[in-house]
Structures are given as structure tokens and as C-alpha cells.
Design an enzyme around this catalytic site. Structure first.
Site, mmCIF file in Angstrom:
data_model
loop_
_atom_site.group_PDB
_atom_site.id
_atom_site.type_symbol
_atom_site.label_atom_id
_atom_site.label_comp_id
_atom_site.label_asym_id
_atom_site.label_seq_id
_atom_site.Cartn_x
_atom_site.Cartn_y
_atom_site.Cartn_z
ATOM 1 C CG ASP A 106 -0.196 0.056 2.539
ATOM 2 O OD1 ASP A 106 0.848 -0.627 2.658
ATOM 3 O OD2 ASP A 106 -0.630 0.769 3.456
ATOM 4 C CD GLU A 173 4.246 0.751 6.985
ATOM 5 O OE1 GLU A 173 5.084 1.040 7.834
ATOM 6 O OE2 GLU A 173 3.868 1.569 6.125
HETATM 7 C C1 LIG Z 1 9.028 3.883 7.473
HETATM 8 C C2 LIG Z 1 7.867 3.368 6.642
HETATM 9 N N1 LIG Z 1 8.247 3.332 5.283
HETATM 10 C C3 LIG Z 1 6.655 4.258 6.809
HETATM 11 O O1 LIG Z 1 6.476 5.171 6.039
HETATM 12 N N2 LIG Z 1 5.835 3.996 7.826
HETATM 13 C C4 LIG Z 1 4.689 4.800 8.114
HETATM 14 C C5 LIG Z 1 3.771 3.916 8.911
HETATM 15 C C6 LIG Z 1 2.683 4.558 9.658
HETATM 16 C C7 LIG Z 1 1.599 5.177 9.172
HETATM 17 N N3 LIG Z 1 0.869 5.536 10.254
HETATM 18 C C8 LIG Z 1 1.506 5.131 11.293
HETATM 19 N N4 LIG Z 1 2.595 4.520 10.939
HETATM 20 C C9 LIG Z 1 5.096 6.037 8.888
HETATM 21 O O2 LIG Z 1 6.135 6.035 9.546
HETATM 22 O O3 LIG Z 1 4.351 7.038 8.817
HETATM 23 ZN ZN LIG Z 2 6.883 2.101 4.104
HETATM 24 ZN ZN LIG Z 3 5.277 5.075 4.351
#
Ligand SMILES: C[C@H](N)C(=O)N[C@@H](Cc1c[nH]cn1)C(=O)O
Ligand SMILES: [Zn+2]
Ligand SMILES: [Zn+2]
Length: 482
Positions: A106, A173
């Protein structure tokens, strides 16, 4: 044969397949798999099936599209299905180690109106600038395609994989990995039995030149404050000054959460944070980074801190509170004189050791409600957690990190820095706990890739050399004793 001798033809094959690998990423980027937009859920599911079909072609078996059921509230459509988790296996040799590869298919929302130079869901190949531009190019479709590329290169060469591989690709995610914790717990002793290491390629180098391996992530608790007022949006000339306005209440409450220097103002939050030890403080000295890299990546000169240590500590090991947006408010061009009837403010807190997630929720929600009560507004408030995910910190000197360090040095000609990440991958801690194994973060992209931002890109060199690094990691890890 040494690992390096095996890797020579593999690297050559990866180079030769570059045009096909770029096409694979273009096909993936074209699918608008935005998990945070309920109307695009069919596209997220389509992306899951795209991966299934690629995996089938590449020789994966026992492919299971795991159904996670209905998405729990808060959600507009109470019957919205979660996208499937794509599990598959490549190899099942008891003499070999097993690596679980996690990635997410996603992406964050994107629209040309946000300021992109090109259509976000059409991959633009800029050979002269060494860039592939498109939503998901670095987060996380590029790295996920990187793993598929590794499989393809082995298949075409007739080269045996040095480890057994299990894939776990999720489609939620960017929206809190809803449902995945339970699946991992369920499958820990079945599908995931015998996993020796988990490898995740879903974060970024710190800067633009030096590769890194990452041993820590912040967590993320995401909240919304809904303020309800009049029965409909109203004319501000007729009702302005004579009714309580939801937007005014919301702005007042939001302004109490954080100051302009990023200090969190909610009592009790900062008190939960682990103290910096002298040993930890020393770890920052050897890392290559400075404020100019931050300014280049942010495209501005707006840094709060100027010293490397302060910047990195505030990105990695102190919490931060960001206000993301307001749903329901006027946001178009022009000067509409409206009083919005209902607004919802969204903000999140990046969490760090030793913050307790449940305690944090209580502190935040009680504080928001208390601040709203002080306004004596006749509007109503509802504040809630949308999703949460834990922080994670690990040992960067285990076998898996050592293999990744050798792989990185071979491909990039330099020892990687050991870093933590300010972003979150909520499932890392769950893998570690449930599978009782180590997790490694082996990033592909650079610190200026613009993940979550406009004009997201991955450098062509990072995509191709990154694919080599992922392949080399499997070989170095597979070569050490089981
Ligand atoms: C580090 C990873 N690629 C990422 O972008 N994670 C998101 C996941 C997320 C979304 N809402 C809460 N966690 C982020 O760090 O924003
Ligand atoms: Zn990510
Ligand atoms: Zn991300």
C-alpha cells in the site's frame, strides 16, 4: 566457491535485467493502492493480486492470500474488507536457513493537485537524473519489487537460492498494519515456523551518499478530534459571531498540544522518555550527517536544531507530535465565507522507549477533553485513537546485520552507518516477539526520496544496486552456519 564468486554472475544478471525491473516497478506504481482512502480499497486488493501473479511466475508456492476480515472502526464504510496479506514460500530445504521478507504494497495518498510535477501513479524514468519518480517508488514498492527482482535473477541464471524464503507482503502498513499482529501470532508456529531472520527493506538512508543499516524505529499513535456544531455548513455573515464555531474550537485545542519548537505540551508525555546515557550519546559521533543534508531533504532552511546530535536525537529517540490535517474544513482555492459544521483534526505522536502506548492514549485524550472543556463551547467533542504501532530497538551486531553489512560493503564499497529511523513500521516488534527471532532493516532508498511527499522517487542506481544488496545479503546470511 566463495560468496563473492557466486555473486559476480548474479550482479551481472541484475544489471542486464534493469529494463525489465524498471517496467515491473512501473506496473506496480500504476496501481493506486492507497490504504488510507476507502474508495481505493479495490486498487489495494488488485496490488495484492499483482504480487501473487508475479510470485507465481517466479516459482513461489503455497501462496496464500490471507483474509484479515472487516476493517474495525473508525471507518466510513462499516463493511470495508481489509486487503489480503500475501504469504508465499520459495524453497523448503531443512539444511538451509529461512529468511522472512516483509514489505508493504500500500502507499500514501497522492494527487497531482498536491503539487507533483508529474502524474503520481505513472512512473517517470529520468535516466539523466538517475531517478524513477512515482508514488511508492521508494516506499515501499521499489524495495518489494527489489525482492522479486532478486528471485527473477536467480531463476534466469539457474542459480540456487542460498536460503529458504517466506514472503509476507501487507496492504495496510500506511494505515497502522491493522489485523497483521493477529495473523503473525496465528501463523508463528505454522506458516512462519522455523524463520531464522526477518528482513525488512522499508526505510531510507540517512543522507544521499552513504548506505545504512537500521536497528531502531519510532512507534506511532494516531489520533483524531471530531468537533460537531451546527446542523449544516453556514454563512459566516449571518452566523459569524453568534454561534460557537467548530473550527475555532479545534484550532484552540490543537494549539495546546505542541509549541513551535516541537515541544510536546501534554503533561506526563516527556516524563515517560528514557534518559540519554553517556554511551548512547557517543554513538552519534561517528555517523555521517549534518544540517545541510536535512535542509536539502526538506527543501528548506527550517531546521529547529543545527547540531547533528540534536537533529538525530530528535528524529530517532525523542517523541514528536505532528498535526496532519483537518477533515471537513474549507480547503479549496478562493475565499469561501463558510462556517464548517463538523471538523476533524488529525495528529500523531511518534513514540520512543520507554513510552507506554495505553498510558499515552489516556494522557492525550484526557488532555484534549480537558482543554476543550475550558473553552466553554456549546459544540460537542469526540477524541479517539485511530491506530497505533510500537517502537522497536534491536542489536545491530547479530549474524543478520553482519551479513547485511558485508553485502552493503561489497555493493557500495563502504561500510554502512548504523542508524535508527524516525518513521514507524508497526509490525517489526511483533515479528521479533512472536517469531522469537531478529529483525533487520536494510533500506534501499535515500534520505531525500520524498517518501509520503510530492515527487517521491528512488534513484535508478539505488533500485538496481539495492536489488544487488538484497541478493548479496541472502547469500552472506545463507553462507554462515545454521
Ligand atoms: C518507514 C515506513 N516506510 C513508513 O512510512 N511507515 C509509516 C507507517 C505509519 C503510518 N501511520 C503510522 N505509521 C510512517 O512512519 O508514517
Ligand atoms: Zn513504508
Ligand atoms: Zn510510508
Amino acid at each position: 566457491m566463495s560468496v563473492e564468486e557466486t555473486l559476480n554472475p548474479l550482479f551481472k544478471k541484475i544489471q542486464e535485467l534493469k529494463p525489465q525491473f524498471i517496467q515491473r516497478l512501473a506496473d506496480a506504481v500504476a496501481i493506486k493502492s492507497v490504504s488510507g482512502d476507502e474508495t481505493l480499497r479495490p486498487e489495494v486488493v488488485k496490488m495484492g493480486y499483482f504480487l501473487k501473479s508475479e510470485l507465481e511466475k517466479l516459482g513461489a508456492y503455497d501462496i496464500q492470500m490471507k483474509d484479515l476480515g472487516i476493517q474495525p472502526p473508525p471507518v466510513d464504510n462499516p463493511k470495508l474488507n481489509l486487503p489480503p496479506v500475501v504469504l508465499s514460500r520459495i524453497g523448503n530445504d531443512p539444511a538451509k536457513k529461512t529468511v522472512l521478507i516483509y514489505g508493504h504494497y500500500d502507499v500514501q495518498p497522492a494527487g497531482i493537485e498536491d503539487g507533483w510535477d508529474t502524474e503520481p501513479f505513472e512512473l517517470v524514468v529520468k535516466e539523466d537524473e538517475d531517478k524513477l519518480v512515482g508514488r511508492g517508488s521508494t516506499d515501499d514498492k521499489g524495495p518489494v519489487m527489489g525482492w522479486l527482482n532478486v528471485l527473477q535473477a536467480h531463476k534466469e541464471l539457474g542459480l540456487e537460492l542460498p536460503v529458504n524464503i517466506i514472503t509476507c507482503f501487507e496492504g495496510m502498513e500506511e494505515s497502522g498494519s491493522i489485523g497483521l499482529d493477529d495473523l503473525i501470532a496465528q501463523e508463528a508456529e505454522t506458516y512462519f515456523k522455523g524463520v531464522d531472520a526477518v528482513c525488512i527493506s522499508d526505510n531510507y538512508w540517512l543522507g544521499t551518499k552513504k548506505p545504512v543499516l537500521t536497528y531502531g524505529l519510532r512507534g506511532c499513535n494516531y489520533y483524531q478530534i471530531i468537533i460537531n456544531g451546527p446542523g449544516a455548513d453556514l454563512h459566516s455573515g449571518i452566523f459569524g459571531g453568534v454561534i460557537h464555531e467548530p473550527m475555532t474550537d479545534l484550532v484552540n485545542v490543537l494549539s495546546k498540544l505542541v509549541d513551535v519548537n516541537g515541544n510536546i505540551l501534554i503533561p506526563g508525555v516527556n516524563e515517560m522518555v528514557a534518559k540519554v546515557t553517556p554511551e548512547e550519546s557517543k554513538l552519534y559521533d561517528d555517523i555521517d550527517f549534518d544540517v545541510t543534508e536535512l535542509n536539502l531533504a526538506s527543501g528548506s532552511d527550517t531546521a529547529i536544531y543545527q547540531s547533528k546530535k540534536e537533529i538525530l536525537m530528535h528524529r530517532w529517540r525523542f517523541p514528536s507530535l505532528s498535526i496532519h490535517g483537518v477533515e471537513g474544513a474549507f480547503s479549496g482555492a478562493g475565499a469561501k465565507t463558510v462556517i464548517p459544521a463538523k471538523v476533524s483534526g488529525k495528529f500523531s505522536i511518534r513514540t520512543v522507549p520507554d513510552m507506554d502506548s495505553a498510558k499515552l492514549d489516556k494522557l492525550v485524550l484526557d488532555f484534549v477533553n480537558a482543554e476543550f472543556a475550558k473553552l466553554n463551547s456549546k459544540n460537542t467533542i469526540h477524541a479517539e485513537l485511530i491506530h497505533d504501532g510500537d517502537y522497536w530497538v534491536s542489536d545491530p551486531f547479530n549474524e543478520s546485520f553482519t551479513a547485511a553489512s558485508k553485502a552493503t560493503e561489497l555493493v557500495w564499497g563502504v561500510k554502512p552507518d548504523l542508524t535508527r529511523e524516525g518513521g514507524s513500521i508497526p509490525i517489526s516488534l511483533t515479528f521479533e516477539k512472536q517469531l522469537k527471532t531478529s529483525v533487520l532493516l536494510l533500506p534501499m532508498g535515500r534520505g531525500n526520496d520524498g517518501a509520503h511527499s510530492i515527487n517521491e522517487k528512488v534513484n535508478i542506481s539505488n533500485y538496481i544496486e539495492g536489488t544487488k544488496t538484497l541478493g548479496a545479503y541472502l547469500h552472506y546470511f545463507g553462507a554462515s552456519q545454521k
